[in-house]
Design a protein around this motif. Sequence first.
Motif, PDB file in Angstrom:
ATOM      1  N   LEU A 266       0.819  -1.214   0.000  1.00 48.86           N
ATOM      2  CA  LEU A 266       0.000   0.000   0.000  1.00 48.86           C
ATOM      3  C   LEU A 266       0.851   1.262   0.000  1.00 48.86           C
ATOM      4  N   THR A 267       1.928   1.266   0.768  1.00 49.02           N
ATOM      5  CA  THR A 267       2.720   2.491   0.893  1.00 49.02           C
ATOM      6  C   THR A 267       3.519   2.827  -0.368  1.00 49.02           C
ATOM      7  N   LEU A 268       3.586   1.896  -1.311  1.00 39.40           N
ATOM      8  CA  LEU A 268       4.352   2.151  -2.537  1.00 39.40           C
ATOM      9  C   LEU A 268       3.469   2.535  -3.718  1.00 39.40           C
ATOM     10  N   ILE A 269       2.166   2.553  -3.511  1.00 36.04           N
ATOM     11  CA  ILE A 269       1.253   2.862  -4.614  1.00 36.04           C
ATOM     12  C   ILE A 269       1.195   4.377  -4.813  1.00 36.04           C
ATOM     13  N   LEU A 446       0.196   5.042  11.983  1.00 34.55           N
ATOM     14  CA  LEU A 446       0.414   5.463  10.595  1.00 34.55           C
ATOM     15  C   LEU A 446      -0.271   4.504   9.626  1.00 34.55           C
ATOM     16  N   ASP A 447      -0.272   3.214   9.948  1.00 34.76           N
ATOM     17  CA  ASP A 447      -0.956   2.238   9.088  1.00 34.76           C
ATOM     18  C   ASP A 447      -2.436   2.592   8.944  1.00 34.76           C
ATOM     19  N   GLU A 451      -4.674   3.365   5.550  1.00 33.59           N
ATOM     20  CA  GLU A 451      -5.904   2.641   5.227  1.00 33.59           C
ATOM     21  C   GLU A 451      -7.057   3.614   4.986  1.00 33.59           C
ATOM     22  N   ARG A 452      -7.148   4.650   5.823  1.00 31.60           N
ATOM     23  CA  ARG A 452      -8.217   5.638   5.628  1.00 31.60           C
ATOM     24  C   ARG A 452      -8.028   6.390   4.320  1.00 31.60           C
ATOM     25  N   ARG A 493       1.597   9.658   2.297  1.00 32.46           N
ATOM     26  CA  ARG A 493       1.224   9.576   0.882  1.00 32.46           C
ATOM     27  C   ARG A 493       2.479   9.392   0.041  1.00 32.46           C
ATOM     28  N   ARG A 494       2.471   8.407  -0.853  1.00 32.10           N
ATOM     29  CA  ARG A 494       3.638   8.181  -1.705  1.00 32.10           C
ATOM     30  C   ARG A 494       3.704   9.270  -2.758  1.00 32.10           C
ATOM     31  N   CYS A 495       4.870   9.922  -2.808  1.00 35.87           N
ATOM     32  CA  CYS A 495       5.025  11.023  -3.751  1.00 35.87           C
ATOM     33  C   CYS A 495       6.504  11.270  -4.015  1.00 35.87           C
ATOM     34  N   PRO A 496       6.908  11.405  -5.273  1.00 36.87           N
ATOM     35  CA  PRO A 496       8.295  11.783  -5.576  1.00 36.87           C
ATOM     36  C   PRO A 496       8.513  13.254  -5.251  1.00 36.87           C
ATOM     37  N   PRO A 497       9.744  13.719  -5.242  1.00 34.49           N
ATOM     38  CA  PRO A 497      10.005  15.111  -4.845  1.00 34.49           C
ATOM     39  C   PRO A 497       9.520  16.149  -5.845  1.00 34.49           C
TER      40      PRO A 497
END
Length: 525
Positions: A266-269, A446-447, A451-452, A493-497
């Motif tokens: 989930l954290t990599l999506i 954090l998990d 999920e939320r 939230r997964r995000c590049p710089p």
Amino acid sequence: MVLASFSLKEGYWDEFELRNDDVEFIYNHLLEVETPLTPQELIAVLVEERIQQEIRIIEQQRLDGGEVYFPKEKYDVEKQLVFPALGWRQGKVVSKRAGWNPDYGDFEVIKVHFEDGDEKEFAAGFENHSLNEPPDVEGSDLPTAEAILVSHGNLLVQRLEDGLFANPDFVRIAFKWFPRALLLDINTGHLNLAEAVLDMSGGGPLPTTDLLKQLDLAVDENPKLVEFSLDLALQEDPRFDEVGPAGEILWYLKRLEPEGVQTSPLTLIYKEIDYDRDKLIPEMLELERVLDDELSHLKPVSGIGKEATITLLYPHWRAGTLPLTPRVRPFFPTAYETPRIRFILVDGDTGEKFPGWVARQEGYVFGLEDWYRERELMPGSIVRIQPGKKPGEVIVKVDAQRSRRDWVRTVLVGTDGGIVFATLKQIVAAAYDERLGIAIPDMEMLDKIWERRKINQPPFERTVVDMARELTKLNTQGHVHASELYAAVNLVRRCPPGPIMALLATRPWFTHVGDLHFRFSDSEK
């Protein structure tokens, strides 16, 4: 001996497409060698065959203009002749007369009228002459097959594969081709037994040769053909996954693969965020290169050095993964086709070995969660990656230090899901980047946030602003560095710089005060 040269038309190899006669030639060649071949091996023999075909075609075209002239023969008037020694010029005998030479005796002299209007005389009925030998075609104007492969190899291989992919009579596995009709029959019983063998081996990985030892297949057949036939049957059965690196075929039971290999954690999506890269100043582009996020659009790195380093971002730390960034990717095994590769990770300090997985398409390496916890790493810890001492192994290590308490930026999650930061004393067991380092005392909280947000993701800009507001509270001047904000946003939230820095560069509530430090103004917001 007469040499007659020729050359192919300009652009011949640039216009190469797989023809029906090429397909027939490849089919027969594979039938003859009884061994699956790579496209490079196939194109090498096909190029040589094409050259010979063109030689035969050109020879025939030239011979269609008439009979080949030999001085020993006699010719009647009106006879059409072809002269190899004159570049295959064509002409017609218009007259003949008697000739004599004191050294050679009697012979005939024929006069030939050529198509361009020129007329020449030639000897006929003359036994002792060098031109009486059949002409050999000389390819002096034609590149060799080796030279063609150097100049056009990649293009020709691509065109060859395009043609074979479009032909259902051919199949490919592990980058090798073979006619489907020539394969051995692998039935459901064989595949069920292969599943049982892999199950007893913990899912795998096992090479095809090990599976063959347990299957009742024809032993009198070509071993390579038997192996290829089983490989294809396994490839077409959804129960099995080919997980070997390039040049090696290894099989695994898909149902026993780790969940983080079959689907992205989930954290990599990452859901693509539109932003204007033209707004990034040079310092931002340089920071993007240094951060080396796998989601950034960075140039590939050629070759492999002695070592690469990765600073762990929270999403990878939580998932037990490493990003396949341009700097890191060369250290890990790759494959021609398979999307997942199983290999061995080695702790550079203890020598402990444990399985790792390369998820090529998703861009990460899976299998390090337990190692991260055992080594007491945190987001921001620096991991060193080195080539293994054996093929299929990769060394991972950290700059371990005696555990000590350092003042570290720490994330705290309230019961309402709100995030705040505090600088607290934390146990640190390995080197870390002070800007990217964040202690996580409560991972479960954090998990719950992830999920939320999977169901209801707040607007991206709101997340960036909220994190900036909290981070500036830790700085007496009310500043936040772009790297710190990047690490904080990735807590939720997964995000590049890139998208984050684009906001910093374009929003009035962020003021650049130098060295990628920004002042945040709530009043502007």
